[in-house]
Design an enzyme around this catalytic site. Structure first.
Site, PDB file in Angstrom:
ATOM      1  N   TYR A  56       0.858  -1.192   0.000  1.00 31.77           N
ATOM      2  CA  TYR A  56       0.000   0.000   0.000  1.00 31.77           C
ATOM      3  C   TYR A  56       0.886   1.231   0.000  1.00 31.77           C
ATOM      4  O   TYR A  56       1.883   1.274   0.715  1.00 31.77           O
ATOM      5  CB  TYR A  56      -0.904   0.034   1.240  1.00 31.77           C
ATOM      6  CG  TYR A  56      -2.352  -0.034   0.858  1.00 31.77           C
ATOM      7  CD1 TYR A  56      -2.948   1.041   0.200  1.00 31.77           C
ATOM      8  CD2 TYR A  56      -3.117  -1.172   1.094  1.00 31.77           C
ATOM      9  CE1 TYR A  56      -4.275   0.994  -0.197  1.00 31.77           C
ATOM     10  CE2 TYR A  56      -4.435  -1.230   0.699  1.00 31.77           C
ATOM     11  CZ  TYR A  56      -5.010  -0.144   0.047  1.00 31.77           C
ATOM     12  OH  TYR A  56      -6.318  -0.210  -0.348  1.00 31.77           O
ATOM     13  N   GLU A  58      -0.364   4.950  -0.582  1.00 30.35           N
ATOM     14  CA  GLU A  58      -1.063   6.199  -0.919  1.00 30.35           C
ATOM     15  C   GLU A  58      -0.080   7.356  -0.940  1.00 30.35           C
ATOM     16  O   GLU A  58       0.791   7.467  -0.071  1.00 30.35           O
ATOM     17  CB  GLU A  58      -2.178   6.472   0.097  1.00 30.35           C
ATOM     18  CG  GLU A  58      -3.377   5.580  -0.151  1.00 30.35           C
ATOM     19  CD  GLU A  58      -4.488   5.766   0.867  1.00 30.35           C
ATOM     20  OE1 GLU A  58      -4.453   6.756   1.623  1.00 30.35           O
ATOM     21  OE2 GLU A  58      -5.377   4.904   0.904  1.00 30.35           O
TER      22      GLU A  58
END
Ligand code: DSN
Length: 419
Positions: A56, A58
């Site tokens: 992940y 972001e």
């Protein structure tokens, strides 16, 4: 659980294993003529199936909201640098999950809800995201459209200009999903300058032809260029946005956090692989072979009695008007029986189609996949002949099945993968 746990293998899930085997068999034994598809390289598939799928991240390189992104940052920066080099762009965002997501982000970056936008009419070849009332683009923005000339079925640049002068859109979108001809960016740039509009070029279908030097590069003229990475460009499934440096911040914010959360890091990695493949000098040859094959297929289909919308093609796709071949034959029926005969394509409306988009009077054919397999003009002739024979014998199941065997024999000579 550890990786030695037997439930971690696909083989432990016979239904899934069977599906993969069956889909592979389908792809290897029939002709893939859907204009938005291609065969990605084993390197692209290896990256897509790599451990990057677990991460992940972001944010953007060196500006993440999560830890552990040392390698993801390098991968994303590589993808950015490579695609900027490929198209000569000032700025690139490689995170859009798809072409639709890329377009949505551009609209969010440059428009306010309710603004007027101009795009190509959907029934003349424009895309769903160019203002269809059933798509967010048509729900949130006031789309007006330009289309094709009646005579030669090419973009009517004059009409595009007059509509722009009357409607004063804030953004003009060039690009299409079912248009077989070259799109000249310059007339759009001129009109945008005349009315002070942004210019976005949706190059989803032709990105590989641009990268390979077969079609004009819109990057120097457009404010923003969007495209998908998996069609003629032959990378992984996904989207990409190129823009001027002055729009970089707006575009990046509209992708994340505006429209998406975490990027698909395994796909971003695979985009870097695909962009490197497209930078290889051999890719220009591939792009040329696509255009040559499409042109050969157009001639061969015309010889079989099909009418080609606009009389032929300059790119990788053909739009076939079935009415000259058989007035009773719909695109839907043709798609279904051709699939049984091993010729896979999609039904498509033709300009001003009297039939509904679900039924249609045409089919769309693309040659990027068969060109990747190594087929050339001789095989394009065979494809046209298979198509005509299946459609002529569409009421005879055993004849159609027999042709499917001939198609499989042809495909066996051109395996896209060595194993
Ligand atoms: N509209 C799809 C196609 O051209 O097949 C892809 O966006």
């Amino acid at each position: 659980m550890t990786s030695s746990n037997s439930i971690w293998t696909v083989g432990a899930d016979p239904q899934i294993e069977q599906l993969i085997r069956q889909e592979k068999e389908r792809q290897m034994t029939s002709l893939q003529l859907i204009a938005s598809e291609n065969f990605a390289s084993p390197a692209v598939m290896e990256a897509t199936g790599s451990v990057f799928t677990n991460k992940y991240s972001e944010g953007y390189p060196r500006r993440r909201y999560y830890g552990g992104n040392a390698h993801v940052d390098v991968a994303e920066q590589l993808a950015i640098d490579r695609v900027k080099q490929l198209f000569g762009a000032e700025h690139a965002n490689v995170q859009p999950h798809s072409g639709s997501q890329a377009n949505a982000a551009v609209y969010m970056a440059l428009l306010d809800v309710g603004d007027t936008v101009m795009g190509m009419s959907l029934d003349h070849g424009g895309h769903l995201t160019h203002g269809s009332p059933v798509n967010a683009s048509g729900r949130f923005y006031n789309f007006v459209s330009y289309g094709l000339t009646e005579g030669d079925e090419r973009i009517d640049y004059e009409e595009m200009r007059s509509i722009a002068l009357a409607e004063r859109p804030k953004l003009i979108v060039a690009g299409a999903t079912a248009y077989p001809r070259r799109i000249d960016p310059e007339p759009f740039r001129k009109v945008c300058d005349e009315i002070g509009a942004y210019f976005m070029f949706d190059a989803a279908h032709i990105a590989g032809l641009i990268a390979g030097g077969q079609h004009p590069n819109p990057v120097p003229s457009a404010d923003v260029v969007t495209f998908t990475t998996h069609k003629t460009l032959r990378g992984p499934r996904g989207g990409c946005i190129l823009s001027t440096e002055s729009l970089a911040k707006k575009i990046d914010s509209a992708v994340f956090p505006g429209n998406q959360g975490g990027p698909l890091d395994h796909v971003v990695l695979a985009k870097a692989v695909g962009f490197r493949e497209a930078l290889d000098p051999g890719f220009a040859d591939y792009a040329k072979r696509i255009v040559d094959n499409a042109s050969a297929l157009a001639d061969a289909l015309a010889n079989q009695g099909f009418r080609l919308v606009s009389g032929g093609t300059d790119n990788h796709l053909l739009l076939v008007d079935l009415r000259s071949f058989d007035d009773d034959l719909t695109g839907k029926e043709a798609q279904e029986v051709l699939d049984l005969g091993g010729v896979t394509l999609n039904r498509n409306t033709i300009p001003d189609d009297p039939r509904s988009p679900f039924v249609t009077s045409g089919v769309r054919m693309g040659v990027a996949s068969v060109t990747t397999q190594g087929m050339s003009s001789k095989e394009m002739g065979q494809i046209a002949e298979f198509t005509a024979r299946i459609l002529r014998q569409r009421d005879d199941d055993s004849a159609v099945k027999a042709i499917a065997t001939e198609v499989a024999d042809l495909c066996a000579k051109f395996p896209p993968y060595s194993d």
